[in-house]
Design a protein around this motif. Structure first.
Motif, PDB file in Angstrom:
ATOM      1  N   TYR A 136       0.854  -1.184   0.000  1.00 11.65           N
ATOM      2  CA  TYR A 136       0.000   0.000   0.000  1.00 11.65           C
ATOM      3  C   TYR A 136       0.890   1.233   0.000  1.00 11.65           C
ATOM      4  N   LEU A 137       0.383   2.297  -0.580  1.00 15.84           N
ATOM      5  CA  LEU A 137       1.061   3.589  -0.572  1.00 15.84           C
ATOM      6  C   LEU A 137       0.405   4.442   0.499  1.00 15.84           C
ATOM      7  N   ALA A 138       1.216   5.054   1.351  1.00 13.47           N
ATOM      8  CA  ALA A 138       0.684   5.913   2.405  1.00 13.47           C
ATOM      9  C   ALA A 138       1.432   7.233   2.402  1.00 13.47           C
ATOM     10  N   VAL A 139       0.776   8.239   2.934  1.00 12.16           N
ATOM     11  CA  VAL A 139       1.414   9.536   3.119  1.00 12.16           C
ATOM     12  C   VAL A 139       1.377   9.855   4.614  1.00 12.16           C
ATOM     13  N   ALA A 140       2.493  10.397   5.097  1.00 14.85           N
ATOM     14  CA  ALA A 140       2.615  10.766   6.511  1.00 14.85           C
ATOM     15  C   ALA A 140       3.509  11.995   6.608  1.00 14.85           C
ATOM     16  N   SER A 141       3.391  12.681   7.703  1.00 14.02           N
ATOM     17  CA  SER A 141       4.206  13.869   7.924  1.00 14.02           C
ATOM     18  C   SER A 141       5.562  13.482   8.499  1.00 14.02           C
ATOM     19  N   PRO A 142       6.642  14.049   7.952  1.00 10.37           N
ATOM     20  CA  PRO A 142       7.964  13.783   8.522  1.00 10.37           C
ATOM     21  C   PRO A 142       8.159  14.474   9.879  1.00 10.37           C
ATOM     22  N   ASP A 143       7.167  15.265  10.297  1.00 13.14           N
ATOM     23  CA  ASP A 143       7.248  15.925  11.598  1.00 13.14           C
ATOM     24  C   ASP A 143       6.786  15.034  12.746  1.00 13.14           C
ATOM     25  N   GLU A 144       6.158  13.902  12.421  1.00 10.33           N
ATOM     26  CA  GLU A 144       5.727  13.002  13.490  1.00 10.33           C
ATOM     27  C   GLU A 144       6.943  12.406  14.187  1.00 10.33           C
ATOM     28  N   PRO A 145       6.854  12.240  15.509  1.00 11.99           N
ATOM     29  CA  PRO A 145       7.986  11.615  16.217  1.00 11.99           C
ATOM     30  C   PRO A 145       8.162  10.158  15.785  1.00 11.99           C
ATOM     31  N   LEU A 146       9.409   9.744  15.666  1.00 11.84           N
ATOM     32  CA  LEU A 146       9.728   8.383  15.245  1.00 11.84           C
ATOM     33  C   LEU A 146      10.327   7.614  16.413  1.00 11.84           C
ATOM     34  N   ARG A 147      10.123   6.297  16.391  1.00 15.77           N
ATOM     35  CA  ARG A 147      10.750   5.431  17.381  1.00 15.77           C
ATOM     36  C   ARG A 147      11.026   4.074  16.742  1.00 15.77           C
ATOM     37  N   ILE A 148      12.008   3.391  17.253  1.00 20.84           N
ATOM     38  CA  ILE A 148      12.328   2.061  16.744  1.00 20.84           C
ATOM     39  C   ILE A 148      11.475   1.010  17.464  1.00 20.84           C
ATOM     40  N   LYS A 149      11.430  -0.180  16.884  1.00 23.24           N
ATOM     41  CA  LYS A 149      10.829  -1.349  17.524  1.00 23.24           C
ATOM     42  C   LYS A 149      11.983  -2.318  17.742  1.00 23.24           C
ATOM     43  N   PRO A 150      12.579  -2.313  18.928  1.00 21.69           N
ATOM     44  CA  PRO A 150      13.858  -3.000  19.149  1.00 21.69           C
ATOM     45  C   PRO A 150      13.908  -4.468  18.746  1.00 21.69           C
ATOM     46  N   ASP A 151      12.789  -5.172  18.766  1.00 24.09           N
ATOM     47  CA  ASP A 151      12.845  -6.581  18.386  1.00 24.09           C
ATOM     48  C   ASP A 151      12.809  -6.777  16.868  1.00 24.09           C
ATOM     49  N   GLU A 152      12.643  -5.681  16.106  1.00 22.81           N
ATOM     50  CA  GLU A 152      12.600  -5.802  14.645  1.00 22.81           C
ATOM     51  C   GLU A 152      13.545  -4.862  13.917  1.00 22.81           C
ATOM     52  N   ASN A 153      13.752  -3.656  14.452  1.00 27.53           N
ATOM     53  CA  ASN A 153      14.603  -2.708  13.744  1.00 27.53           C
ATOM     54  C   ASN A 153      15.470  -1.922  14.716  1.00 27.53           C
ATOM     55  N   SER A 154      16.521  -1.332  14.178  1.00 29.37           N
ATOM     56  CA  SER A 154      17.419  -0.543  15.020  1.00 29.37           C
ATOM     57  C   SER A 154      17.563   0.886  14.507  1.00 29.37           C
ATOM     58  N   GLY A 155      16.710   1.268  13.577  1.00 34.61           N
ATOM     59  CA  GLY A 155      16.732   2.630  13.057  1.00 34.61           C
ATOM     60  C   GLY A 155      15.469   2.927  12.288  1.00 34.61           C
ATOM     61  N   VAL A 156      15.044   4.189  12.343  1.00 37.29           N
ATOM     62  CA  VAL A 156      13.886   4.672  11.587  1.00 37.29           C
ATOM     63  C   VAL A 156      14.247   6.057  11.090  1.00 37.29           C
ATOM     64  N   ARG A 157      14.107   6.269   9.770  1.00 34.11           N
ATOM     65  CA  ARG A 157      14.393   7.616   9.265  1.00 34.11           C
ATOM     66  C   ARG A 157      13.800   7.839   7.885  1.00 34.11           C
ATOM     67  N   TRP A 158      13.663   9.118   7.557  1.00 34.67           N
ATOM     68  CA  TRP A 158      13.201   9.529   6.239  1.00 34.67           C
ATOM     69  C   TRP A 158      14.396   9.625   5.301  1.00 34.67           C
ATOM     70  N   PHE A 159      14.214   9.128   4.081  1.00 34.80           N
ATOM     71  CA  PHE A 159      15.245   9.184   3.043  1.00 34.80           C
ATOM     72  C   PHE A 159      14.692   9.908   1.828  1.00 34.80           C
ATOM     73  N   ASP A 160      15.552  10.690   1.163  1.00 35.20           N
ATOM     74  CA  ASP A 160      15.239  11.148  -0.177  1.00 35.20           C
ATOM     75  C   ASP A 160      14.998   9.887  -1.001  1.00 35.20           C
ATOM     76  N   LEU A 161      14.062   9.932  -1.956  1.00 33.74           N
ATOM     77  CA  LEU A 161      13.706   8.727  -2.694  1.00 33.74           C
ATOM     78  C   LEU A 161      14.903   8.016  -3.316  1.00 33.74           C
ATOM     79  N   ASN A 162      15.788   8.740  -3.961  1.00 30.58           N
ATOM     80  CA  ASN A 162      16.956   8.099  -4.581  1.00 30.58           C
ATOM     81  C   ASN A 162      17.931   7.567  -3.543  1.00 30.58           C
ATOM     82  N   ASP A 163      18.060   8.264  -2.418  1.00 24.30           N
ATOM     83  CA  ASP A 163      18.937   7.784  -1.353  1.00 24.30           C
ATOM     84  C   ASP A 163      18.395   6.498  -0.732  1.00 24.30           C
TER      85      ASP A 163
END
Length: 191
Positions: A136-163
């Motif tokens: 699915y395609l979703a849209v969200a604000s990059p201003d929302e606070p982010l957090r990791i889910k330690p049992d699945e990931n160790s980082g969460v961040r926004w990337f430029d599409l090509n990056d």
């Protein structure tokens, strides 16, 4: 409308989607346990999340794969995969105010059959299997606070599409799936 009808009505973007759509439909038609992860080929979903300008995407550093990755998870018996995708987005990133972008039957943005190599997860060996994936395609604000889910990931961040492409260390996913998602996003211009 049931998911199988949405997938039947879905128009494939390329050869990969056409072939994978046929595999997914065959499994939905013949395997009564296809929504349970115990099935060798089972339903999963992903959510390709972009910012309101569609210039950045949200990714997690997936511990199992050791790569920056899209967000998603198993159906685990649920048949409303759009809701599963939104729940996975919240669980894996902390984003709570995303919305699914309407884009065709059942709002399906993409289809994939993904191979998963055997691996250890939470102290148990998981044998190789297939993910019958609805994206699915979703849209969200990059201003929302982010957090990791330690049992699945160790980082969460926004990337430029090509990056985002460069951040993935999984060649097949990067070249066949993420590239396709970017091409579809640019072609559809859903915003």
């Amino acid at each position: 409308m049931p998911l199988i009808d949405d997938i039947r009505a879905y128009r494939a973007f390329n050869k990969q989607e056409a072939a994978d759509r046929a595999v997914i439909l065959r499994q939905l038609e013949c395997d009564p346990h296809v929504f349970d992860r115990d099935s060798l080929a089972h339903m999963t979903c992903s959510i390709w999340t972009v910012d309101p300008t569609a210039t950045r995407t949200l990714m997690v550093f997936h511990t199992t794969y050791g790569s920056w990755s899209w967000i998603g998870g198993h159906a685990d018996g649920e048949r409303d995969l759009a809701q599963v995708a939104l729940r996975e987005l919240e669980e894996e990133t902390g984003v709570i105010n995303a919305r699914i972008v309407p884009c065709g039957p059942g709002n399906i943005f993409s289809l994939e059959v993904l191979t998963v190599d055997g691996h250890d997860k939470r102290g148990r060996y998981v044998s190789s299997h297939l993910h019958l994936n609805v994206t699915y395609l979703a849209v969200a604000s990059p201003d929302e606070p982010l957090r990791i889910k330690p049992d699945e990931n160790s980082g969460v961040r926004w990337f430029d599409l090509n990056d985002a492409l460069d951040a993935s260390t999984e060649p097949w996913i990067r070249n066949r799936v993420y590239r396709k998602l970017l091409d579809k996003l640019r072609a559809a211009n859903p915003f």
